[in-house]
Scaffold this active site. Structure first.
Site: not given
Length: 168
Positions: A66, A68, A93, A95, A98, A158
């Site tokens: 991801h 992040e 935002s 997940c 992360c 995802d």
């Protein structure tokens, strides 16, 4: 319980947040341009970008890259105390995965572009003393709305679930 979500800040702080979010959005656009999920992130320490990343799950067939996570990886190893001087800017935002990394490294502030297309475990972050700022940017929302509309199967993969009836 007092809310820890920050909604208003000074003009100079807002300007700084928009400047760094613009860099995160460039990362999201790069991912989209390369066939990926349009999420981007930058890690800022003492006013300077020290890491940047974008979602590369599709491009590299990764289960964890991801934006992040790639951003933290690209920032390189740091001492635990260094993260306390960082702000993570992300176009969406974070997940659960992360958010776990944010809590693990005790990053005190996360600035997100939006949380309407996906809302991660924000309460979990706040319960662990992470302050959140949602810039609620139309540009981030539109990028995600278009992507989700055009690639619902990639988006569902995802974020780890499906919203279609009769499935998973």
């Amino acid at each position: 319980m007092e809310s820890k979500v920050i909604k208003k800040s000074s003009q100079s702080t807002q300007s700084r947040h928009h400047k760094f979010m613009s860099e995160a959005q460039k990362e999201a656009q790069e991912s989209l341009n390369n066939g990926g999920i349009p999420v981007g992130a930058v890690l800022v320490k003492n006013g300077e970008i020290i890491g940047r990343g974008h979602n590369k799950r599709i491009q590299l067939e990764s289960v964890i890259l991801h934006a992040e996570m790639e951003c933290l990886e690209n920032a390189g190893r740091m001492k635990a105390d260094d993260y306390k001087n960082c702000t993570l800017y992300t176009t969406l935002s974070p997940c659960a995965m992360c958010s776990g990394a944010i809590v693990l490294y005790k990053i005190p502030l996360v600035v997100m572009g939006e949380n309407e297309n996906f809302k991660g475990p924000e309460k979990y972050l706040m319960d662990h003393d992470v302050k959140l700022i949602n810039l609620n940017l139309d540009s981030c929302k539109k990028m995600f709305e278009n992507f989700i509309y055009n690639h619902p199967e990639l988006w569902e993969e995802d974020i780890g679930y499906t919203s279609r009836k009769g499935e998973g």
